[in-house]
Write an enzyme that holds these catalytic residues in place. Structure first.
Site, short mmCIF file in Angstrom:
data_model
loop_
_atom_site.label_atom_id
_atom_site.label_comp_id
_atom_site.label_asym_id
_atom_site.label_seq_id
_atom_site.Cartn_x
_atom_site.Cartn_y
_atom_site.Cartn_z
CG HIS A 24 2.40 -12.79 -0.17
ND1 HIS A 24 2.35 -11.85 0.85
CD2 HIS A 24 1.61 -12.28 -0.99
CE1 HIS A 24 1.33 -10.84 0.68
NE2 HIS A 24 0.79 -11.28 -0.41
CD GLU B 208 -1.88 -2.40 1.22
OE1 GLU B 208 -0.93 -2.59 2.41
OE2 GLU B 208 -2.09 -3.08 0.68
N1 LIG Z 1 4.66 -9.96 4.47
C1 LIG Z 1 4.86 -8.54 4.63
C2 LIG Z 1 3.64 -7.84 3.95
N2 LIG Z 1 2.35 -8.08 3.49
C3 LIG Z 1 1.33 -7.33 3.40
C4 LIG Z 1 1.05 -6.61 2.14
O1 LIG Z 1 2.12 -5.66 1.97
C5 LIG Z 1 -0.03 -6.04 1.88
O2 LIG Z 1 -0.51 -5.07 2.96
C6 LIG Z 1 -1.43 -7.14 1.75
O3 LIG Z 1 -0.77 -8.07 0.84
C7 LIG Z 1 -2.85 -6.52 1.57
O4 LIG Z 1 -2.66 -5.83 0.46
N3 LIG Z 1 3.90 -6.49 3.89
C8 LIG Z 1 5.02 -5.93 4.30
O5 LIG Z 1 5.21 -4.68 4.49
N4 LIG Z 1 5.93 -6.66 4.87
C9 LIG Z 1 5.89 -8.10 4.82
O6 LIG Z 1 6.87 -8.88 5.14
C1 LIG Z 2 6.68 -10.87 2.54
C2 LIG Z 2 5.47 -11.76 2.96
O1 LIG Z 2 4.06 -11.37 2.34
C3 LIG Z 2 5.47 -12.93 3.71
O2 LIG Z 2 6.37 -12.36 4.96
C4 LIG Z 2 4.51 -13.35 4.07
O3 LIG Z 2 4.78 -14.79 4.78
P1 LIG Z 2 4.65 -16.21 4.09
O4 LIG Z 2 5.06 -16.39 2.52
O5 LIG Z 2 4.96 -17.27 5.06
O6 LIG Z 2 2.79 -16.19 3.94
#
Ligand SMILES: Nc1c(NC[C@H](O)[C@H](O)[C@H](O)CO)[nH]c(=O)[nH]c1=O
Ligand SMILES: CC(=O)[C@@H](O)COP(=O)(O)O
Length: 164
Positions: free
Chosen positions: A97, A67
């Site tokens: 992800h 975001e």
């Molecule tokens: N896993 C991490 C995320 N995941 C969330 C995404 O950024 C996002 O908010 C979600 O997919 C909803 O759109 N975000 C981070 O900043 N750091 C991470 O490690």
């Molecule tokens: C960067 C991510 O979205 C990650 O930290 C989420 O963890 P996972 O890949 O184990 O679902």
């Protein structure tokens, strides 16, 4: 040169532009808050050290790094800032992800820099583990928030010089 060979917090204040008239937005991801707050503190303290007035720094939070581009866009379109610093920490988990979040935030910020005349600075850690993140948010490798604030001031100065 890898970060391991460069302290992210190093800058020479004597060679930096006068930032006393500059205005900045800082958009901060709430994911990995322990780290993003360290990056924010580094960026904020460096901006003030370089002469930016606290009243000329506007902060907004977003849920995650994905975001950040939209949050930066809201600041660029609604607040009179000279630049935005986008702060996030993406840490590899069990799945792919990580790759998609990193690509999304990176491409989103690239597109902002193509579209707006005020730059958005990429202060997003993309680490394999939290130890790497700690080392880059005030640990052994310095603070990427400091690096981002220095980059922001330099870019705003460049923009102002080119606009003359
Ligand atoms: N896993 C991490 C995320 N995941 C969330 C995404 O950024 C996002 O908010 C979600 O997919 C909803 O759109 N975000 C981070 O900043 N750091 C991470 O490690
Ligand atoms: C960067 C991510 O979205 C990650 O930290 C989420 O963890 P996972 O890949 O184990 O679902």
């Amino acid at each position: 040169m890898a970060t391991a060979n460069k302290n992210l917090s190093n800058y020479d204040k004597n060679t930096m532009p006068n930032a006393s008239q500059m205005r900045f937005g800082i958009v901060v991801s709430e994911w990995n808050e322990e780290i993003t707050e360290g990056l924010y503190n580094g960026a904020y303290e460096t901006l003030v050290d370089l002469g930016v007035l606290p009243d000329n720094i506007v902060r907004e939070n977003v849920p995650g790094s994905f975001e950040l581009p939209f949050g930066a866009k809201l600041i660029l379109e609604n607040d009179k800032v000279d630049a935005v610093i986008a702060i996030g920490v993406v840490i590899q988990g069990e799945t792919k992800h990580f790759d998609f979040v990193c690509h999304g935030v990176t491409q989103g910020i690239v597109e902002l820099n193509h579209h707006y005349s005020a730059p958005t600075i990429f202060c997003v850690l993309t680490d394999m583990n939290i130890e790497q993140s700690r080392a880059r948010s005030g640990g052994e490798h310095g603070n990427k928030g400091v690096e981002a604030a220095v980059a922001a001031v330099k870019m705003v100065d460049l923009c102002k010089r080119k606009a003359r």
